[in-house]
Design an enzyme around this catalytic site. Structure first.
Site, mmCIF file in Angstrom:
data_model
loop_
_atom_site.group_PDB
_atom_site.id
_atom_site.type_symbol
_atom_site.label_atom_id
_atom_site.label_comp_id
_atom_site.label_asym_id
_atom_site.label_seq_id
_atom_site.Cartn_x
_atom_site.Cartn_y
_atom_site.Cartn_z
ATOM 1 N N HIS A 166 0.819 -1.213 0.000
ATOM 2 C CA HIS A 166 0.000 0.000 0.000
ATOM 3 C C HIS A 166 0.845 1.253 0.000
ATOM 4 C CE1 HIS A 166 -3.022 -3.013 0.890
ATOM 5 N NE2 HIS A 166 -3.698 -2.265 0.049
ATOM 6 N N ARG A 209 -11.129 3.239 -3.439
ATOM 7 C CA ARG A 209 -10.848 2.433 -2.235
ATOM 8 C C ARG A 209 -11.472 3.137 -1.028
ATOM 9 N NH1 ARG A 209 -5.529 1.708 -4.987
ATOM 10 N NH2 ARG A 209 -5.031 -0.515 -5.042
ATOM 11 N N ARG A 226 -15.490 0.483 -4.096
ATOM 12 C CA ARG A 226 -15.263 -0.827 -3.472
ATOM 13 C C ARG A 226 -15.646 -0.717 -2.001
ATOM 14 N NH1 ARG A 226 -9.341 -3.299 -3.472
ATOM 15 N NH2 ARG A 226 -9.030 -1.722 -1.887
ATOM 16 N N GLU A 247 -9.336 -11.570 -6.812
ATOM 17 C CA GLU A 247 -7.986 -11.445 -6.264
ATOM 18 C C GLU A 247 -7.593 -12.673 -5.456
ATOM 19 O OE1 GLU A 247 -7.843 -7.785 -4.005
ATOM 20 O OE2 GLU A 247 -9.846 -8.061 -3.213
ATOM 21 N N ASN A 281 -2.788 -7.143 -7.577
ATOM 22 C CA ASN A 281 -1.834 -7.016 -6.464
ATOM 23 C C ASN A 281 -1.985 -8.196 -5.518
ATOM 24 O OD1 ASN A 281 -1.429 -4.545 -7.602
ATOM 25 N ND2 ASN A 281 -2.658 -3.435 -6.110
ATOM 26 N N ASP A 282 -3.228 -8.450 -5.124
ATOM 27 C CA ASP A 282 -3.448 -9.584 -4.228
ATOM 28 C C ASP A 282 -3.419 -10.905 -4.977
ATOM 29 O OD1 ASP A 282 -3.649 -8.760 -1.506
ATOM 30 O OD2 ASP A 282 -5.416 -7.625 -2.074
ATOM 31 N N ARG A 287 2.974 -9.500 -0.349
ATOM 32 C CA ARG A 287 3.278 -8.354 -1.198
ATOM 33 C C ARG A 287 4.131 -7.300 -0.489
ATOM 34 N NH1 ARG A 287 -2.898 -6.076 -2.032
ATOM 35 N NH2 ARG A 287 -2.133 -3.971 -2.186
ATOM 36 N N CYS A 308 -7.621 -3.698 -11.999
ATOM 37 C CA CYS A 308 -7.409 -2.493 -11.186
ATOM 38 C C CYS A 308 -6.183 -2.638 -10.298
ATOM 39 C CB CYS A 308 -8.648 -2.165 -10.369
ATOM 40 S SG CYS A 308 -9.078 -3.446 -9.187
#
Ligand code: PEP
Ligand code: MG
Length: 591
Positions: free
Chosen positions: A195, A304, A340, A439, A462-463, A473, A510
Site C-alpha cells: 500500500h 478504495r 469498493r 484477487e 496485487n493480491d 506483497r 485495477c
C-alpha cells in the site's frame, strides 16, 4: 573538529518512480527505541505534565474505542477493556513513572518504558493471572508511549519538505502526513504492490523500500538522494550527484509534460473509446488530483473507500458517507465510478475496529469476509451507496471474494436494503451494478461461475499475484518471486478476461499491473480493454495504446506467452517497446 561523514550508497527496491533530494525525516509509527535522555534541572515539571497529558489522551482514545465497539465485544474482550481502563486510572502506576522522572531525572518516554519493563518482568515471574496482567500493562504502556512519541513528531513535522524514512508506512499513517511536504519516501518494509507503493505512486512521490536500519546510516540532519526506479538511496551525496539528481528531476518533469501534451488528453481519450479502450483511475481521495487528470480518464475504476474510514476514531455514519459519496459523484461529473466496499484486515487496520490477532492476516479475516460479520460497518455503507446512486451512476464492488455464494449473499442484502429504503421513502438507485474483485486464485479459476451472479468483475492483480506466488506483497525477502509477467499468471489472466467476454460483462484490471508499461501491453494483448490505474501511470499506459494496435499487441503476446519464465516475457516485451516507442519509453521502463 568533527569527522567528515561517510558518504554511502544503499541499494533497495524501487517502488515508486522519480528522483528526490532533501533532508531526511524520521517517522516513527512503531515504538521501537524510545528517546532517552537525562533531564536538565528545572525540566521535571514539563515532563510530568507531558506524561499526564499523554495518559489522558490515550485513556480518552481507548474509552472511545470501547464505546464504538460495545455491540461487537465478547465477554472476554469486555474484561480486557475493563482491565485496561483500570490501569489508565491507576494512580500508583502513574506515581511510579513520575518518580522515575523526578528521582532518576529521566524524560517521560524513558521513564514510562523502564517502569513498564519492570512491571512486566515482575508479573511474568508470577502465576497465570499475573502473566495476563503483564500483557495489559505492556499494551497500555504502548498506547501512552505512542502518544508521547507522536507529539514529538508533530513538533518535528512543521517546516520544510523532507525525505521521509519509516520502518513501515501503514495505510492509516499516510493520511496523517502532509503529502505535499514529501519529496521522497524510504522504508524498510513494503514490496511493489504494497500500500505504501500504491500511495506513493498515486501521489507521484518517488520511493525506495527494503532499506534496513536507515536511521543508523543517515543520522538526523543528513541529506538524502534517491532514485525510485533504480531503487538507490545515497546519504550525504557528493555535489556532483546532487547536480545529476536535480537534472534528472527536471528532465522527468519535462518528459512527462511532453508526453501529456503530445496528444491532448481529452481527444486521446475519445479516440481510445472508439477503439473500445477505457482508461480509469484508482483513487483514494481527490485531494491531490489535478482536475485535468480526471478529464483524461473515463472515470474511476476503483475507489478504495477504506481510506474514508481511516484517520478517524469512529465509523462514519450513513449520512456522512452519503455526503461523501455524493461529493465523489460531483467530481466525476457523470463518468462511471466504482466504489469498493471497505477492504480492511490484512495489512489495513482501523484503530477503532478490534479484531482478533491472526496468525496469517493476509489469509484471514479481511475484505468482504470481515464486513459480512460486521453489519454495523457494511449496512450503513451499502445504504449510503444505494442512496448516493440516486444522484449519479455508481457501481458497487466487493473485495476479497472467494466464492459465488458471497456475491449472492451481498445481492440478497442489497435487495433487502433497497426494500427498507423504499419503505422509508428515501431516494436511492434501484439498478446498481454489483461486482466482485477477482484477487483470490480460486475466484480467478471460477471466473465464469462468478460472472453468472456478478454484474462485472475487477481483477485485483496485487493480491491475486501475492496469493498465486505465495509471496507476501510487503515482504522484500521474497519480492523476486512476485512476477506479474510470469507466463502462467498471464495465461490465468487471459482465461478470466475471456470469461468476461463470453459472459458479455465488463472485466477491468485495477491492480498495479494495469498501468505499468510492460504489463499494460501484456494485458492489452490478452484482450483486456478496461484498465484502472494510479493517475501517475496514465502517460505510460497511453504510450502503449498509441504505439500498438490491438492486433499487434495480440500477436506479440501470443508469441511471448509460450515461454517459461517472467524474465523471458519481460525481455521480449521490452524489445518490442524499444522498437515501437523508442526513447519515449525510457522513463517508464524498469531498471
Ligand atoms: C489488488 O489487490 O490488486 C487491489 C486493487 O486491491 P488493493 O491493492 O487495495 O488490495
Ligand atoms: Mg486487493
Amino acid at each position: 573538529m568533527t569527522a567528515p561523514r561517510r558518504r554511502r550508497a544503499v541499494l533497495g527496491l524501487g517502488i515508486s518512480p522519480g528522483v528526490a533530494l532533501g533532508p531526511v525525516y524520521y517517522f516513527k509509527n512503531d515504538i521501537g527505541e524510545v528517546p532517552r535522555r537525562e533531564l536538565a534541572s528545572g525540566e521535571e515539571a514539563a515532563e510530568l505534565a507531558r506524561l499526564d497529558a499523554a495518559f489522558g489522551e490515550a485513556e480518552q482514545a481507548f474509552r472511545h474505542l470501547r464505546d464504538t465497539n460495545t455491540a461487537n465485544l465478547s465477554e472476554h474482550d469486555r474484561r480486557i477493556f475493563d482491565a485496561h481502563l483500570a490501569l489508565y486510572e491507576d494512580e500508583l502506576l502513574r506515581q511510579s513513572i513520575a518518580a522515575r522522572i523526578t528521582h532518576q531525572r529521566l524524560n517521560a518516554e524513558a521513564a514510562l518504558k523502564d517502569e513498564v519493563d519492570h512491571l512486566v518482568a515482575l508479573f511474568q515471574k508470577m502465576d497465570e493471572l499475573h502473566r495476563e496482567r503483564a500483557a495489559d500493562v505492556r499494551d497500555v504502556g504502548n498506547r501512552v508511549q505512542r502518544v508521547l512519541v507522536r507529539r514529538q513528531q508533530d513538533a518535528l513535522a512543521s517546516g520544510q519538505p523532507v525525505i521521509l524514512w519509516a520502518r513501515e508506512l501503514l495505510p492509516s499513517d499516510t493520511l496523517t502526513l502532509d503529502r505535499n511536504r514529501l519529496l521522497g519516501i524510504v522504508t524498510e518494509v513494503g514490496g511493489e504492490a504494497s500500500h505504501v507503493a500504491i500511495l506513493a505512486r498515486a501521489s507521484g512521490i518517488p520511493a525506495v523500500s527494503g532499506v534496513q536500519r536507515f536511521d543508523a546510516l543517515a543520522p538526523p540532519g543528513s541529506t538524502v538522494a534517491l532514485d525510485g526506479r533504480k531503487g538507490r538511496v545515497w546519504v550525504d551525496p557528493q555535489p556532483r550527484l546532487c547536480g545529476a539528481i536535480e537534472r534528472t528531476r527536471t528532465r522527468l518533469v519535462a518528459e512527462r509534460r511532453l508526453l501529456q501534451e503530445s496528444a491532448p488528453a481529452e481527444s486521446l481519450r475519445k479516440s481510445l473509446r472508439k477503439r473500445g479502450i477505457s482508461l480509469l483511475l484508482n483513487i483514494e481521495n481527490f485531494d491531490n488530483l489535478d482536475p485535468s487528470v480526471l478529464r483524461a480518464a473515463d472515470g474511476v475504476g476503483l475507489y478504495r473507500t477504506e481510506f474514508l474510514f481511516m484517520g478517524r476514531s469512529t465509523f462514519p455514519s450513513e449520512e456522512e458517507q452519503l455526503a461523501f459519496y455524493k461529493d465523489v459523484l460531483r467530481h466525476v461529473d457523470g463518468r462511471e465510478v466504482t466504489f469498493r466496499t471497505i477492504d480492511v484486515g490484512g495489512d489495513k487496520a482501523l484503530p477503532y475496529l478490534v479484531t482478533p490477532r491472526e496468525q496469517n492476516p493476509a489469509l484471514g479475516w479481511r475484505g468482504i469476509r470481515l464486513t459480512f460479520e460486521w453489519p454495523d460497518l457494511l449496512i450503513p455503507q451499502l445504504r449510503a451507496l444505494l442512496r448516493a446512486a440516486a444522484h449519479g451512476p455508481l457501481k458497487i464492488l466487493l473485495p476479497m471474494v472467494t466464492t459465488v455464494d458471497e456475491v449472492r449473499r451481498a445481492r440478497v442484502l442489497l435487495d433487502e436494503l433497497k426494500g427498507d429504503l423504499r419503505r422509508q421513502g428515501l431516494a436511492h438507485g434501484e439498478q446498481v451494478a454489483l461486482g466482485a474483485m477477482v484477487e483470490v486464485p480460486v475466484a480467478a479459476l471460477a471466473a465464469a461461475d462468478l460472472l453468472r451472479d456478478a454484474d462485472f468483475v475487477s481483477i485485483g492483480t496485487n493480491d491475486l499475484l501475492q496469493y498465486l506466488f505465495a509471496v507476501d506483497r510487503n515482504n522484500l525477502q521474497v519480492a523476486h518471486l512476485y512476477q506479474p509477467l510470469h507466463p502462467a499468471a498471464l495465461r490465468l489472466l487471459r482465461d478470466v478476461i475471456a470469461a468476461g467476454r463470453s459472459a458479455g460483462k465488463p472485466i477491468t484490471v485495477c491492480g498495479e499491473m494495469a498501468g505499468e508499461l510492460l504489463s499494460t501491453l501484456a494485458l492489452f494483448g490478452l484482450g483486456l480493454r478496461r484498465f484502472s490505474m494510479s493517475p501517475v501511470h496514465l502517460p505510460e499506459a497511453r504510450l502503449v495504446f498509441r504505439s500498438f494496435s490491438a492486433e499487434d499487441a495480440l500477436a506479440l503476446v501470443d508469441s511471448v506467452i509460450t515461454v517459461d519464465s517472467a524474465a523471458q516475457v519481460g525481455a521480449l516485451l521490452r524489445a518490442a517497446v524499444a522498437e515501437r516507442c523508442g526513447a519515449a519509453a525510457l522513463p517508464f521502463l524498469p531498471r
